[in-house]
Design a protein around this motif. Structure first.
Motif, PDB file in Angstrom:
ATOM      1  N   MET A 153      36.695  32.677  52.912  1.00 27.51           N
ATOM      2  CA  MET A 153      35.886  33.603  53.699  1.00 27.51           C
ATOM      3  C   MET A 153      34.526  33.792  53.040  1.00 27.51           C
ATOM      4  SD  MET A 153      37.905  37.152  52.762  1.00 27.51           S
ATOM      5  CE  MET A 153      39.280  36.733  53.827  1.00 27.51           C
ATOM      6  N   VAL A 154      33.609  34.401  53.761  1.00 27.82           N
ATOM      7  CA  VAL A 154      32.225  34.504  53.300  1.00 27.82           C
ATOM      8  C   VAL A 154      32.092  35.440  52.099  1.00 27.82           C
ATOM      9  CG1 VAL A 154      29.874  35.152  53.942  1.00 27.82           C
ATOM     10  CG2 VAL A 154      31.329  33.952  55.586  1.00 27.82           C
ATOM     11  N   GLU A 155      32.788  36.570  52.124  1.00 29.47           N
ATOM     12  CA  GLU A 155      32.641  37.570  51.059  1.00 29.47           C
ATOM     13  C   GLU A 155      34.010  37.989  50.527  1.00 29.47           C
ATOM     14  OE1 GLU A 155      30.344  40.586  53.102  1.00 29.47           O
ATOM     15  OE2 GLU A 155      28.458  39.714  52.395  1.00 29.47           O
ATOM     16  N   PRO A 156      34.714  37.098  49.837  1.00 25.96           N
ATOM     17  CA  PRO A 156      36.070  37.413  49.375  1.00 25.96           C
ATOM     18  C   PRO A 156      36.114  38.524  48.340  1.00 25.96           C
ATOM     19  CG  PRO A 156      35.298  35.356  48.404  1.00 25.96           C
ATOM     20  CD  PRO A 156      34.290  35.741  49.442  1.00 25.96           C
ATOM     21  N   TRP A 157      34.998  38.805  47.669  1.00 21.22           N
ATOM     22  CA  TRP A 157      35.000  39.842  46.633  1.00 21.22           C
ATOM     23  C   TRP A 157      35.265  41.235  47.202  1.00 21.22           C
ATOM     24  CZ3 TRP A 157      31.124  36.423  47.740  1.00 21.22           C
ATOM     25  CH2 TRP A 157      30.032  36.884  48.483  1.00 21.22           C
ATOM     26  N   HIS A 158      35.100  41.419  48.499  1.00 22.16           N
ATOM     27  CA  HIS A 158      35.379  42.718  49.107  1.00 22.16           C
ATOM     28  C   HIS A 158      36.883  42.974  49.263  1.00 22.16           C
ATOM     29  CE1 HIS A 158      31.230  43.509  49.726  1.00 22.16           C
ATOM     30  NE2 HIS A 158      31.041  42.672  50.726  1.00 22.16           N
ATOM     31  N   PHE A 159      37.713  41.966  48.996  1.00 19.54           N
ATOM     32  CA  PHE A 159      39.137  42.077  49.305  1.00 19.54           C
ATOM     33  C   PHE A 159      40.023  41.952  48.071  1.00 19.54           C
ATOM     34  CE2 PHE A 159      36.831  40.384  52.936  1.00 19.54           C
ATOM     35  CZ  PHE A 159      37.204  41.279  53.935  1.00 19.54           C
ATOM     36  N   ILE A 160      39.447  42.198  46.906  1.00 17.35           N
ATOM     37  CA  ILE A 160      40.217  42.078  45.661  1.00 17.35           C
ATOM     38  C   ILE A 160      41.375  43.080  45.626  1.00 17.35           C
ATOM     39  CG2 ILE A 160      40.107  42.330  43.163  1.00 17.35           C
ATOM     40  CD1 ILE A 160      38.829  39.781  44.175  1.00 17.35           C
ATOM     41  N   GLU A 215      32.797  37.702  39.123  1.00 13.02           N
ATOM     42  CA  GLU A 215      32.582  39.023  38.527  1.00 13.02           C
ATOM     43  C   GLU A 215      33.513  40.067  39.124  1.00 13.02           C
ATOM     44  OE1 GLU A 215      30.888  39.670  35.808  1.00 13.02           O
ATOM     45  OE2 GLU A 215      30.577  37.501  35.774  1.00 13.02           O
ATOM     46  N   ALA A 216      33.796  39.968  40.424  1.00 12.67           N
ATOM     47  CA  ALA A 216      34.704  40.927  41.061  1.00 12.67           C
ATOM     48  C   ALA A 216      36.114  40.799  40.487  1.00 12.67           C
ATOM     49  CB  ALA A 216      34.722  40.706  42.572  1.00 12.67           C
ATOM     50  N   ILE A 217      36.557  39.578  40.244  1.00 13.69           N
ATOM     51  CA  ILE A 217      37.881  39.368  39.646  1.00 13.69           C
ATOM     52  C   ILE A 217      37.927  39.966  38.248  1.00 13.69           C
ATOM     53  CG2 ILE A 217      39.431  37.600  38.728  1.00 13.69           C
ATOM     54  CD1 ILE A 217      38.607  35.845  41.136  1.00 13.69           C
ATOM     55  N   ARG A 218      36.880  39.756  37.461  1.00 12.94           N
ATOM     56  CA  ARG A 218      36.834  40.310  36.106  1.00 12.94           C
ATOM     57  C   ARG A 218      36.816  41.834  36.126  1.00 12.94           C
ATOM     58  NH1 ARG A 218      32.299  35.857  34.622  1.00 12.94           N
ATOM     59  NH2 ARG A 218      33.667  34.246  33.752  1.00 12.94           N
ATOM     60  N   GLU A 219      36.030  42.420  37.023  1.00 13.19           N
ATOM     61  CA  GLU A 219      35.909  43.878  37.070  1.00 13.19           C
ATOM     62  C   GLU A 219      37.196  44.545  37.523  1.00 13.19           C
ATOM     63  OE1 GLU A 219      32.594  44.689  39.577  1.00 13.19           O
ATOM     64  OE2 GLU A 219      31.110  43.813  38.198  1.00 13.19           O
ATOM     65  N   GLY A 244      49.668  47.822  35.201  1.00 14.02           N
ATOM     66  CA  GLY A 244      49.426  48.598  33.991  1.00 14.02           C
ATOM     67  C   GLY A 244      48.961  47.790  32.800  1.00 14.02           C
ATOM     68  N   VAL A 245      48.868  46.478  32.953  1.00 11.96           N
ATOM     69  CA  VAL A 245      48.444  45.619  31.839  1.00 11.96           C
ATOM     70  C   VAL A 245      46.927  45.468  31.862  1.00 11.96           C
ATOM     71  CG1 VAL A 245      48.517  43.276  30.890  1.00 11.96           C
ATOM     72  CG2 VAL A 245      50.610  44.361  31.726  1.00 11.96           C
ATOM     73  N   THR A 246      46.320  45.608  30.695  1.00  7.70           N
ATOM     74  CA  THR A 246      44.880  45.385  30.566  1.00  7.70           C
ATOM     75  C   THR A 246      44.657  43.987  30.007  1.00  7.70           C
ATOM     76  OG1 THR A 246      44.472  47.729  30.143  1.00  7.70           O
ATOM     77  CG2 THR A 246      42.741  46.170  29.498  1.00  7.70           C
ATOM     78  N   PRO A 247      43.878  43.145  30.690  1.00  2.93           N
ATOM     79  CA  PRO A 247      43.694  41.774  30.198  1.00  2.93           C
ATOM     80  C   PRO A 247      42.908  41.761  28.894  1.00  2.93           C
ATOM     81  CG  PRO A 247      42.164  42.239  31.989  1.00  2.93           C
ATOM     82  CD  PRO A 247      43.088  43.422  31.896  1.00  2.93           C
ATOM     83  N   PRO A 248      43.217  40.816  28.001  1.00  2.00           N
ATOM     84  CA  PRO A 248      42.412  40.680  26.785  1.00  2.00           C
ATOM     85  C   PRO A 248      40.958  40.410  27.159  1.00  2.00           C
ATOM     86  CG  PRO A 248      44.392  39.327  26.684  1.00  2.00           C
ATOM     87  CD  PRO A 248      44.282  39.815  28.081  1.00  2.00           C
ATOM     88  N   ARG A 249      40.053  40.985  26.416  1.00  2.00           N
ATOM     89  CA  ARG A 249      38.645  40.788  26.707  1.00  2.00           C
ATOM     90  C   ARG A 249      38.225  39.391  26.273  1.00  2.00           C
ATOM     91  NH1 ARG A 249      33.728  44.909  25.019  1.00  2.00           N
ATOM     92  NH2 ARG A 249      32.046  43.728  26.047  1.00  2.00           N
ATOM     93  N   PRO A 250      37.708  38.587  27.222  1.00  2.29           N
ATOM     94  CA  PRO A 250      37.293  37.224  26.823  1.00  2.29           C
ATOM     95  C   PRO A 250      36.132  37.260  25.825  1.00  2.29           C
ATOM     96  CG  PRO A 250      36.593  37.714  29.073  1.00  2.29           C
ATOM     97  CD  PRO A 250      37.442  38.855  28.631  1.00  2.29           C
ATOM     98  N   GLN A 251      36.197  36.387  24.855  1.00  5.20           N
ATOM     99  CA  GLN A 251      35.133  36.312  23.862  1.00  5.20           C
ATOM    100  C   GLN A 251      34.152  35.220  24.268  1.00  5.20           C
ATOM    101  OE1 GLN A 251      36.829  35.808  19.983  1.00  5.20           O
ATOM    102  NE2 GLN A 251      37.873  37.783  20.018  1.00  5.20           N
ATOM    103  N   ARG A 252      32.940  35.630  24.524  1.00 10.31           N
ATOM    104  CA  ARG A 252      31.899  34.698  24.931  1.00 10.31           C
ATOM    105  C   ARG A 252      30.819  34.628  23.865  1.00 10.31           C
ATOM    106  NH1 ARG A 252      32.670  37.909  29.696  1.00 10.31           N
ATOM    107  NH2 ARG A 252      33.873  36.768  31.288  1.00 10.31           N
ATOM    108  N   LYS A 253      30.158  33.481  23.820  1.00  7.59           N
ATOM    109  CA  LYS A 253      29.067  33.327  22.872  1.00  7.59           C
ATOM    110  C   LYS A 253      27.918  34.267  23.230  1.00  7.59           C
ATOM    111  CE  LYS A 253      29.923  28.466  21.793  1.00  7.59           C
ATOM    112  NZ  LYS A 253      29.358  27.091  21.809  1.00  7.59           N
ATOM    113  N   ALA A 254      27.334  34.835  22.209  1.00 11.20           N
ATOM    114  CA  ALA A 254      26.205  35.757  22.436  1.00 11.20           C
ATOM    115  C   ALA A 254      25.038  34.998  23.037  1.00 11.20           C
ATOM    116  CB  ALA A 254      25.800  36.404  21.124  1.00 11.20           C
ATOM    117  N   ARG A 255      24.384  35.643  23.986  1.00 17.79           N
ATOM    118  CA  ARG A 255      23.208  35.036  24.616  1.00 17.79           C
ATOM    119  C   ARG A 255      21.986  35.218  23.723  1.00 17.79           C
ATOM    120  NH1 ARG A 255      23.947  37.398  30.771  1.00 17.79           N
ATOM    121  NH2 ARG A 255      25.925  36.368  31.243  1.00 17.79           N
ATOM    122  N   ARG A 256      21.177  34.211  23.654  1.00 15.79           N
ATOM    123  CA  ARG A 256      19.967  34.275  22.829  1.00 15.79           C
ATOM    124  C   ARG A 256      18.741  34.528  23.703  1.00 15.79           C
ATOM    125  NH1 ARG A 256      20.808  29.252  18.548  1.00 15.79           N
ATOM    126  NH2 ARG A 256      22.772  30.023  17.641  1.00 15.79           N
TER     127      ARG A 256
END
Length: 277
Positions: free
Chosen positions: A180-187, A215-219, A265-277
């Protein structure tokens, strides 16, 4: 759909010497007409697949039943279809197993629907939601044409996916596929209808859509870290020393996004990303 000698009612693909395809539905006494002459359906009925028939002007045609891919690429459509290269990725990466309960939205022209129905089989069930009645009509016609009627393990529905509840589906489902066009509205809807551990996949065409759904999935914090990819398909011309890639290829059609539902009730581990320069 069937094996054995050709029977009346079979959809048959005729291929000429230039690899041009023509689809006919066999009828007793029927004829296929072209500038290369007439092919009698009766010459095909009763023959095995892989038979070559001649037209009245002496042209040869190779005869095979339609495969699913042939049906998808030649069927009438009201919306763009999910092409076979992406449908195959959805079936494998989405782990669509026999007996699975799968929900898709929207149904479009029914291309993915047919692949899902074959994968889950009569032991499973596919729920297809579409907000446009004209698109749903195309999906129903195409599915019925391919299966010889609407499968009993399919529930097509006209309506807003955002209003769907587990009660509408006789419980939560194993897999959710959104096109669909805007799937983030249906998370939130996906979270409610999908079992813990279930796979959620989306099919989006553009980079802004890809960014928004990721981003919607992560949030939402109820899914694993999502993955995204595209599949590029290039055929090759193999002819001795002239072997080379074909000039044309099936390049970008869409991005696929994949994630899995976490337990309540489970909180996902926070992904570790490289710092932006």
């Amino acid at each position: 759909m069937y094996s054995g000698p050709f029977q009346p009612g079979d959809k048959v693909q005729l291929t000429d010497a230039k690899r041009r395809h023509f689809t006919i539905e066999l009828k007793e006494g029927g004829q296929f007409h072209s500038h290369k002459g007439i092919v009698s359906h009766d010459d095909i009925i009763g023959a095995d697949e892989g038979t070559v028939v001649k037209s009245t002007l002496g042209s040869d045609y190779l005869c095979f039943r339609h495969l699913l891919v042939d049906h998808v690429l030649s069927m009438p459509r009201g919306a763009a279809v999910i092409y076979p290269k992406d449908a195959a990725q959805i079936l494998v990466e989405g782990d669509i197993f026999m007996g699975a309960r799968v929900l898709e939205a929207g149904a479009g022209s029914g291309a993915l629907t047919m692949s899902l129905l074959r994968a889950v089989g009569p032991e499973g069930h596919v729920y297809s939601y579409e907000i446009r009645d004209d698109h749903l009509a195309f999906a129903k016609d195409n599915v019925a044409d391919y299966f010889g009627g609407e499968p009993e393990w399919w529930t097509p529905g006209l309506g807003d996916f955002g209003e769907v509840t587990p009660e509408d589906l006789d419980g939560q489902v194993d897999r959710v596929i959104l096109d669909m066009v805007e799937p983030w509205h249906f998370i939130d809807t996906v979270k409610n209808v999908l079992i813990p551990g279930g796979v959620f996949m989306t099919y989006v065409a553009t980079v802004p859509q890809l960014m928004n759904i990721m981003e919607a999935i992560r949030e939402a914090k109820c899914f694993t870290e999502p993955r995204a990819w595209e599949t590029l398909l290039r055929e090759w011309k193999v002819d001795g020393l002239a072997t080379r890639p074909e000039h044309r290829m099936n390049a970008h059609t869409a991005f696929l996004v994949w994630t899995r539902r976490l337990a309540d009730g489970v909180t996902p581990p926070r992904p570790q990303r490289k710092a932006r320069r």
